[in-house]
Design a protein around this motif. Structure first.
Motif, PDB file in Angstrom:
ATOM      1  N   GLN A  43      11.286  67.399 -28.446  1.00  0.00           N
ATOM      2  CA  GLN A  43      12.012  66.135 -28.570  1.00  0.00           C
ATOM      3  C   GLN A  43      11.029  64.969 -28.670  1.00  0.00           C
ATOM      4  OE1 GLN A  43      14.820  65.308 -25.418  1.00  0.00           O
ATOM      5  NE2 GLN A  43      15.507  63.399 -26.337  1.00  0.00           N
ATOM      6  N   THR A  66      15.623  73.929 -24.402  1.00  0.00           N
ATOM      7  CA  THR A  66      15.892  73.004 -23.301  1.00  0.00           C
ATOM      8  C   THR A  66      16.763  71.830 -23.712  1.00  0.00           C
ATOM      9  OG1 THR A  66      13.809  71.841 -23.757  1.00  0.00           O
ATOM     10  CG2 THR A  66      13.755  73.602 -22.122  1.00  0.00           C
ATOM     11  N   ASN A  69      17.702  65.072 -24.031  1.00  0.00           N
ATOM     12  CA  ASN A  69      18.241  64.169 -23.024  1.00  0.00           C
ATOM     13  C   ASN A  69      17.869  62.747 -23.394  1.00  0.00           C
ATOM     14  OD1 ASN A  69      15.619  63.443 -21.790  1.00  0.00           O
ATOM     15  ND2 ASN A  69      15.594  65.597 -21.175  1.00  0.00           N
ATOM     16  N   ALA A  70      18.333  61.795 -22.613  1.00  0.00           N
ATOM     17  CA  ALA A  70      18.097  60.385 -22.916  1.00  0.00           C
ATOM     18  C   ALA A  70      16.786  59.869 -22.344  1.00  0.00           C
ATOM     19  CB  ALA A  70      19.257  59.548 -22.373  1.00  0.00           C
ATOM     20  N   GLU A  71      16.041  60.716 -21.611  1.00  0.00           N
ATOM     21  CA  GLU A  71      14.834  60.258 -20.938  1.00  0.00           C
ATOM     22  C   GLU A  71      13.552  60.572 -21.700  1.00  0.00           C
ATOM     23  OE1 GLU A  71      14.854  61.957 -17.067  1.00  0.00           O
ATOM     24  OE2 GLU A  71      16.925  61.359 -16.659  1.00  0.00           O
ATOM     25  N   ASP A  72      13.562  61.570 -22.559  1.00  0.00           N
ATOM     26  CA  ASP A  72      12.326  62.050 -23.151  1.00  0.00           C
ATOM     27  C   ASP A  72      11.954  61.509 -24.529  1.00  0.00           C
ATOM     28  OD1 ASP A  72      11.951  63.553 -20.898  1.00  0.00           O
ATOM     29  OD2 ASP A  72      12.650  65.437 -21.769  1.00  0.00           O
ATOM     30  N   ASN A  94      19.086  74.100 -19.763  1.00  0.00           N
ATOM     31  CA  ASN A  94      18.171  73.375 -18.893  1.00  0.00           C
ATOM     32  C   ASN A  94      18.976  72.358 -18.095  1.00  0.00           C
ATOM     33  OD1 ASN A  94      16.207  70.830 -18.480  1.00  0.00           O
ATOM     34  ND2 ASN A  94      14.992  72.701 -18.498  1.00  0.00           N
ATOM     35  N   TRP A  95      18.616  72.170 -16.855  1.00  0.00           N
ATOM     36  CA  TRP A  95      19.392  71.287 -15.992  1.00  0.00           C
ATOM     37  C   TRP A  95      19.326  69.832 -16.428  1.00  0.00           C
ATOM     38  CZ3 TRP A  95      17.157  67.356 -13.046  1.00  0.00           C
ATOM     39  CH2 TRP A  95      15.756  67.379 -12.947  1.00  0.00           C
ATOM     40  N   ARG A  96      18.299  69.449 -17.210  1.00  0.00           N
ATOM     41  CA  ARG A  96      18.178  68.072 -17.675  1.00  0.00           C
ATOM     42  C   ARG A  96      18.855  67.849 -19.019  1.00  0.00           C
ATOM     43  NH1 ARG A  96      13.145  66.512 -18.971  1.00  0.00           N
ATOM     44  NH2 ARG A  96      13.543  64.317 -18.459  1.00  0.00           N
ATOM     45  N   SER A  97      19.315  68.896 -19.642  1.00  0.00           N
ATOM     46  CA  SER A  97      19.872  68.779 -20.985  1.00  0.00           C
ATOM     47  C   SER A  97      21.204  68.043 -20.985  1.00  0.00           C
ATOM     48  CB  SER A  97      20.062  70.173 -21.592  1.00  0.00           C
ATOM     49  OG  SER A  97      20.727  70.087 -22.832  1.00  0.00           O
ATOM     50  N   THR A  98      21.358  67.146 -21.985  1.00  0.00           N
ATOM     51  CA  THR A  98      22.637  66.456 -22.174  1.00  0.00           C
ATOM     52  C   THR A  98      23.192  66.700 -23.570  1.00  0.00           C
ATOM     53  OG1 THR A  98      21.489  64.431 -22.863  1.00  0.00           O
ATOM     54  CG2 THR A  98      22.056  64.645 -20.530  1.00  0.00           C
TER      55      THR A  98
END
Length: 408
Positions: A43, A66, A69-72, A94-98
């Motif tokens: 990403q 994975t 997400n909005a953070e990477d 992945n737990w961070r995936s949106t």
């Protein structure tokens, strides 16, 4: 995406053709085809402005595992012209995936191809060098191309060969910020940095801010007068796409920055521009360095750093011993090559010995890692603080000279 995949074709400038399945958006995309050896951080890779107008072959076999997400993201959009994968993930886990990578790429209009032999493409590029390429799917795929009919492939190869080359391309101007913005420091403010954006990644000003720098990110068309209006303690030149030989205006700006005595730090494209400002040449690498696993030697310590790279050009400077900067008869004093790539001895860093300026070819901000080179941000902060101390305190020698003058 779980729909039945339709066919897609990727055609290289030399006529090499690979058949696969459409991935992300359907249609046609053209660009320089390069390969990235990173096993993670896709990403961050696809949102890196330095990949503007490049089709990226991911050498790791499984991409998308994975999710996103909005953070990477490293910028507000996907910059990759196209993506080439072997085995796209069926679903993110992945737990961070949106969200799913393919859905995001499709929504952004990024054309891709999957289920191709990325190892074969990578080996071909290592042997022949990077070149122009095109991915074709959907309505852009002519009849007969999947069956490798000569007439259809000739049409596609002709389209690829008519696309712009990377050599001589001025692409940084297409990715720079249109307006200045500020990233505030975390904790006590230690310094003010003007960061000239030629494709800056979001993590770079964040790394400086984490160390107490107030970072003012400005367009690459900024003038020295505009920089000085911010009263900076130092100036930073970012990474960016394209040929450094096309950035004459920014080279002249950098010389003005050096002449004014500002501490300077540059990475990637900024390293190439420092090389040019000092009077050294630049050249295009055969296939470049891209990925998060490139070994670099710090020549001052003998330490090997594993670093993140994304560059197709390099500085041509003497590696073994310090040299006098060629510009204007050595105007900027002595320069040493501070870092070299261990795979091919490419110049990976410059350090000026007589003025407060240094740069590296790789990415010390390194999202999603590694972080071996993050100390360079500390070095830049220390350099600015030290230089400010020299300005505020003339030192014993200057004080003595002043007293001698008064006594006489």
């Amino acid at each position: 995406m779980t729909t039945q995949r339709e066919s897609a074709v990727i055609v290289l400038e030399d006529g090499s053709t690979y058949i696969g399945h459409a991935y992300a958006a359907r249609g046609r995309t053209l660009g320089e085809i390069v390969f990235s050896t990173g096993m993670t951080g896709y990403q961050e890779t696809f949102t890196d402005p330095s990949y503007h107008r490049q089709i990226i072959v991911m050498t790791a076999p499984h991409i998308g595992n994975t999710g996103i997400n909005a953070e990477d993201p490293e910028s507000a959009r996907f910059w990759a012209a196209g993506v080439v994968l072997r085995d796209p993930a069926r679903r993110a886990s992945n737990w961070r995936s949106t969200g799913e990578l393919e859905d995001a790429l499709a929504a952004a209009g990024v054309v891709g191809i999957a289920d191709v032999d990325t190892r074969a493409i990578t080996r071909h590029l290592r042997e022949k060098g990077v070149m122009r390429a095109g991915i074709f799917s959907g309505a852009a795929l002519p009849d007969g191309a999947v069956e490798r009919k000569e007439a259809a492939l000739e049409v596609l190869t002709g389209i690829v060969r008519q696309s712009p080359e990377m050599t001589g391309a001025d692409l940084a101007s297409e990715v720079t910020t249109p307006d200045a913005y500020v990233v505030e420091p975390e904790g006590e403010e230690r310094a003010t940095v003007v960061a000239v954006d030629m494709g800056i990644k979001a993590r770079t000003p964040a790394q400086l801010a984490a160390r107490g720098a107030r970072v003012i990110v400005v367009p690459m068309t900024v003038s020295l007068a505009q920089i000085e209006a911010y009263r900076p303690d130092g100036v930073f030149f970012s990474n960016g796409p394209g040929d450094p030989q096309a950035a004459d205006q920014q080279v002249e700006l950098l010389r003005e920055v050096l002449d004014a005595g500002y501490p300077f730090f540059g990475i990637c494209f900024g390293n190439q521009l420092l090389g040019r400002a000092l009077g050294y040449g630049t050249y295009k690498l055969e296939y470049g360095h891209r990925g998060v696993n490139q070994p670099v030697l710090d020549r001052s310590t003998g330490r090997v750093e594993i670093t993140a790279h994304n560059h197709g050009f390099a500085v041509d400077a003497p590696v073994e011993d310090p040299s006098l900067s060629p510009f204007a008869g050595g105007k900027y004093g002595r320069v040493e090559v501070s870092h070299v790539g261990l795979n091919d001895q490419v110049v990976e860093g410059l350090r000026c010995l007589d003025i407060p300026a240094f740069s590296v070819q790789y990415h010390p901000e390194a999202a999603a890692g590694p972080h071996d080179a993050s100390y360079l941000f500390d070095a830049f902060l220390d350099l600015m603080v030290a230089q400010r101390g020299k300005t505020e305190d003339p030192g014993e020698d200057e004080t003595k000279a002043t007293q001698d003058k008064e006594n006489n």
